[in-house]
Structures are given as C-alpha cells and as structure tokens.
Design a protein around this motif. Structure first.
Motif, PDB file in Angstrom:
ATOM      1  N   ASP A 156       0.853  -1.179   0.000  1.00 28.37           N
ATOM      2  CA  ASP A 156       0.000   0.000   0.000  1.00 28.37           C
ATOM      3  C   ASP A 156       0.891   1.231   0.000  1.00 28.37           C
ATOM      4  OD1 ASP A 156      -1.714   2.107   0.439  1.00 28.37           O
ATOM      5  OD2 ASP A 156      -2.829   1.119   2.031  1.00 28.37           O
ATOM      6  N   GLY A 157       0.926   1.928  -1.111  1.00 30.63           N
ATOM      7  CA  GLY A 157       1.746   3.125  -1.239  1.00 30.63           C
ATOM      8  C   GLY A 157       1.263   4.291  -0.400  1.00 30.63           C
ATOM      9  N   LEU A 158       0.092   4.175   0.195  1.00 33.37           N
ATOM     10  CA  LEU A 158      -0.452   5.264   1.011  1.00 33.37           C
ATOM     11  C   LEU A 158      -0.143   5.083   2.492  1.00 33.37           C
ATOM     12  CD1 LEU A 158      -3.933   5.634  -0.711  1.00 33.37           C
ATOM     13  CD2 LEU A 158      -1.859   6.987  -1.095  1.00 33.37           C
ATOM     14  N   GLY A 159       0.534   4.006   2.837  1.00 33.38           N
ATOM     15  CA  GLY A 159       0.929   3.800   4.225  1.00 33.38           C
ATOM     16  C   GLY A 159      -0.127   3.173   5.109  1.00 33.38           C
ATOM     17  N   GLN A 160      -1.135   2.560   4.506  1.00 33.01           N
ATOM     18  CA  GLN A 160      -2.150   1.882   5.309  1.00 33.01           C
ATOM     19  C   GLN A 160      -1.532   0.654   5.973  1.00 33.01           C
ATOM     20  OE1 GLN A 160      -5.444   2.963   5.752  1.00 33.01           O
ATOM     21  NE2 GLN A 160      -4.488   4.756   4.867  1.00 33.01           N
ATOM     22  N   PRO A 161      -2.020   0.273   7.136  1.00 32.08           N
ATOM     23  CA  PRO A 161      -1.476  -0.910   7.807  1.00 32.08           C
ATOM     24  C   PRO A 161      -1.784  -2.182   7.024  1.00 32.08           C
ATOM     25  CG  PRO A 161      -3.382  -0.064   8.997  1.00 32.08           C
ATOM     26  CD  PRO A 161      -3.080   0.913   7.910  1.00 32.08           C
ATOM     27  N   ARG A 162      -0.881  -3.154   7.155  1.00 33.12           N
ATOM     28  CA  ARG A 162      -1.104  -4.455   6.520  1.00 33.12           C
ATOM     29  C   ARG A 162      -2.205  -5.194   7.282  1.00 33.12           C
ATOM     30  NH1 ARG A 162       2.320  -6.381   2.690  1.00 33.12           N
ATOM     31  NH2 ARG A 162       1.948  -8.539   3.306  1.00 33.12           N
ATOM     32  N   PRO A 163      -2.897  -6.100   6.602  1.00 34.14           N
ATOM     33  CA  PRO A 163      -3.925  -6.882   7.297  1.00 34.14           C
ATOM     34  C   PRO A 163      -3.300  -7.776   8.355  1.00 34.14           C
ATOM     35  CG  PRO A 163      -3.568  -7.729   5.071  1.00 34.14           C
ATOM     36  CD  PRO A 163      -2.751  -6.484   5.204  1.00 34.14           C
ATOM     37  N   ARG A 164      -4.133  -8.269   9.252  1.00 35.94           N
ATOM     38  CA  ARG A 164      -3.649  -9.107  10.351  1.00 35.94           C
ATOM     39  C   ARG A 164      -4.215 -10.513  10.232  1.00 35.94           C
ATOM     40  NH1 ARG A 164      -1.121  -7.116  14.634  1.00 35.94           N
ATOM     41  NH2 ARG A 164      -2.293  -8.315  16.163  1.00 35.94           N
ATOM     42  N   TRP A 165      -3.405 -11.462  10.683  1.00 34.05           N
ATOM     43  CA  TRP A 165      -3.800 -12.859  10.755  1.00 34.05           C
ATOM     44  C   TRP A 165      -4.408 -13.148  12.127  1.00 34.05           C
ATOM     45  CZ3 TRP A 165      -3.581 -16.304   6.845  1.00 34.05           C
ATOM     46  CH2 TRP A 165      -2.731 -16.051   5.774  1.00 34.05           C
ATOM     47  N   THR A 166      -5.346 -14.079  12.164  1.00 34.70           N
ATOM     48  CA  THR A 166      -5.904 -14.583  13.413  1.00 34.70           C
ATOM     49  C   THR A 166      -5.791 -16.104  13.387  1.00 34.70           C
ATOM     50  OG1 THR A 166      -7.499 -12.777  13.521  1.00 34.70           O
ATOM     51  CG2 THR A 166      -7.964 -14.720  14.872  1.00 34.70           C
ATOM     52  N   LEU A 167      -5.168 -16.664  14.405  1.00 34.43           N
ATOM     53  CA  LEU A 167      -5.039 -18.111  14.531  1.00 34.43           C
ATOM     54  C   LEU A 167      -6.090 -18.611  15.505  1.00 34.43           C
ATOM     55  CD1 LEU A 167      -3.425 -20.787  14.068  1.00 34.43           C
ATOM     56  CD2 LEU A 167      -2.177 -20.192  16.160  1.00 34.43           C
ATOM     57  N   ARG A 175      -7.530 -28.579  15.066  1.00 33.46           N
ATOM     58  CA  ARG A 175      -6.820 -28.249  13.832  1.00 33.46           C
ATOM     59  C   ARG A 175      -6.622 -26.739  13.736  1.00 33.46           C
ATOM     60  NH1 ARG A 175     -10.075 -29.276   9.590  1.00 33.46           N
ATOM     61  NH2 ARG A 175     -11.861 -29.698  10.900  1.00 33.46           N
ATOM     62  N   PRO A 176      -5.397 -26.304  13.355  1.00 33.03           N
ATOM     63  CA  PRO A 176      -5.126 -24.867  13.263  1.00 33.03           C
ATOM     64  C   PRO A 176      -5.743 -24.259  12.009  1.00 33.03           C
ATOM     65  CG  PRO A 176      -3.207 -26.099  12.557  1.00 33.03           C
ATOM     66  CD  PRO A 176      -4.215 -27.109  13.049  1.00 33.03           C
ATOM     67  N   ILE A 177      -6.259 -23.038  12.191  1.00 31.63           N
ATOM     68  CA  ILE A 177      -6.819 -22.261  11.093  1.00 31.63           C
ATOM     69  C   ILE A 177      -6.306 -20.835  11.245  1.00 31.63           C
ATOM     70  CG2 ILE A 177      -8.915 -21.383  10.000  1.00 31.63           C
ATOM     71  CD1 ILE A 177     -10.393 -23.770  11.303  1.00 31.63           C
ATOM     72  N   ALA A 178      -5.609 -20.348  10.220  1.00 32.75           N
ATOM     73  CA  ALA A 178      -5.130 -18.969  10.212  1.00 32.75           C
ATOM     74  C   ALA A 178      -5.939 -18.201   9.173  1.00 32.75           C
ATOM     75  CB  ALA A 178      -3.647 -18.917   9.878  1.00 32.75           C
ATOM     76  N   GLU A 179      -6.597 -17.131   9.605  1.00 31.19           N
ATOM     77  CA  GLU A 179      -7.419 -16.339   8.692  1.00 31.19           C
ATOM     78  C   GLU A 179      -6.899 -14.912   8.645  1.00 31.19           C
ATOM     79  OE1 GLU A 179     -12.029 -15.188   7.630  1.00 31.19           O
ATOM     80  OE2 GLU A 179     -11.625 -16.501   9.325  1.00 31.19           O
ATOM     81  N   LEU A 180      -6.681 -14.438   7.427  1.00 39.68           N
ATOM     82  CA  LEU A 180      -6.236 -13.070   7.207  1.00 39.68           C
ATOM     83  C   LEU A 180      -7.463 -12.171   7.119  1.00 39.68           C
ATOM     84  CD1 LEU A 180      -3.626 -11.451   6.724  1.00 39.68           C
ATOM     85  CD2 LEU A 180      -3.923 -11.857   4.278  1.00 39.68           C
ATOM     86  N   ASP A 181      -7.331 -10.912   7.521  1.00 41.82           N
ATOM     87  CA  ASP A 181      -8.451  -9.974   7.475  1.00 41.82           C
ATOM     88  C   ASP A 181      -9.061  -9.863   6.078  1.00 41.82           C
ATOM     89  OD1 ASP A 181      -8.119  -9.401  10.176  1.00 41.82           O
ATOM     90  OD2 ASP A 181      -6.987  -7.557   9.816  1.00 41.82           O
ATOM     91  N   THR A 182      -8.313 -10.181   5.045  1.00 39.65           N
ATOM     92  CA  THR A 182      -8.809 -10.109   3.665  1.00 39.65           C
ATOM     93  C   THR A 182      -9.734 -11.268   3.317  1.00 39.65           C
ATOM     94  OG1 THR A 182      -6.947 -11.375   2.808  1.00 39.65           O
ATOM     95  CG2 THR A 182      -6.693  -8.968   2.910  1.00 39.65           C
ATOM     96  N   GLY A 183      -9.786 -12.287   4.179  1.00 37.81           N
ATOM     97  CA  GLY A 183     -10.624 -13.453   3.927  1.00 37.81           C
ATOM     98  C   GLY A 183      -9.845 -14.680   3.495  1.00 37.81           C
ATOM     99  N   ALA A 184      -8.537 -14.546   3.274  1.00 38.98           N
ATOM    100  CA  ALA A 184      -7.718 -15.716   2.946  1.00 38.98           C
ATOM    101  C   ALA A 184      -7.605 -16.596   4.186  1.00 38.98           C
ATOM    102  CB  ALA A 184      -6.335 -15.288   2.485  1.00 38.98           C
ATOM    103  N   ILE A 185      -7.703 -17.908   3.978  1.00 42.55           N
ATOM    104  CA  ILE A 185      -7.649 -18.862   5.081  1.00 42.55           C
ATOM    105  C   ILE A 185      -6.620 -19.932   4.760  1.00 42.55           C
ATOM    106  CG2 ILE A 185      -8.945 -20.626   6.347  1.00 42.55           C
ATOM    107  CD1 ILE A 185     -11.490 -18.949   5.716  1.00 42.55           C
ATOM    108  N   VAL A 186      -5.739 -20.201   5.718  1.00 39.84           N
ATOM    109  CA  VAL A 186      -4.774 -21.295   5.628  1.00 39.84           C
ATOM    110  C   VAL A 186      -5.129 -22.238   6.760  1.00 39.84           C
ATOM    111  CG1 VAL A 186      -2.352 -21.956   5.766  1.00 39.84           C
ATOM    112  CG2 VAL A 186      -2.983 -19.787   4.684  1.00 39.84           C
TER     113      VAL A 186
END
Length: 82
Positions: A35-46, A52-63
């Motif tokens: 982000d060229g405007l300096g916005q913070p990066r999204p955060r992961w939640t475990l 079973r572990p699930i890591a979800e990014l604020d963008t909706g990506a899930i590992v």
C-alpha cells in the motif's frame, strides 16, 4: 483448549502457529499488495477447530490444516464442502 493469537501480515508467525502452516502463510503474505499510502497491513488470526489450526487473514484468505493433515489455502467466500 488452545487459545489463538494475532499477528500482522508479513511478520514471522508467533510460536503458537504450527510450522506446517508457515509456508502457505508466507505465500499468501507475498501475494498481499503493498500500500503506497501507508495503510497498515492486514492481520492474521489463529484459531483451532477440533484441534486443527486455522489462520485467517483480514482479507478473507484462510490457511488451514485438514483432518488428514494437508494444508490448504482458500477464501472465506468459497464453499469448503463443494
């Protein structure tokens, strides 16, 4: 019971994150545009579901680790049963 944790995309995952998820988390992090405007990066939640572990990014990506131990990447708007 296992408690989860949060961390910022692009940072080293905390010790609570199983190493089996690290490679896929790094791959998702690499795909997050800067982000060229300096916005913070999204955060992961475990979290853990049935141990079973699930890591979800604020963008909706899930590992997550499946019941048979595979690690998959999906998006929260995908039907995981389809």
């Amino acid at each position: 019971m296992q408690l989860g944790t949060r961390w910022t995309s692009g940072q080293q995952p905390p010790a609570a994150v199983p190493t089996s998820l690290h490679a896929q988390i790094a791959a998702v992090d690499a795909a997050v545009p800067g982000d060229g405007l300096g916005q913070p990066r999204p955060r992961w939640t475990l979290t853990f579901l049935e141990g079973r572990p699930i890591a979800e990014l604020d963008t909706g990506a899930i590992v997550e680790a499946t019941a048979n131990g595979d690690v998959i990447v999906r998006h929260d708007d995908e039907d995981e049963f389809g």
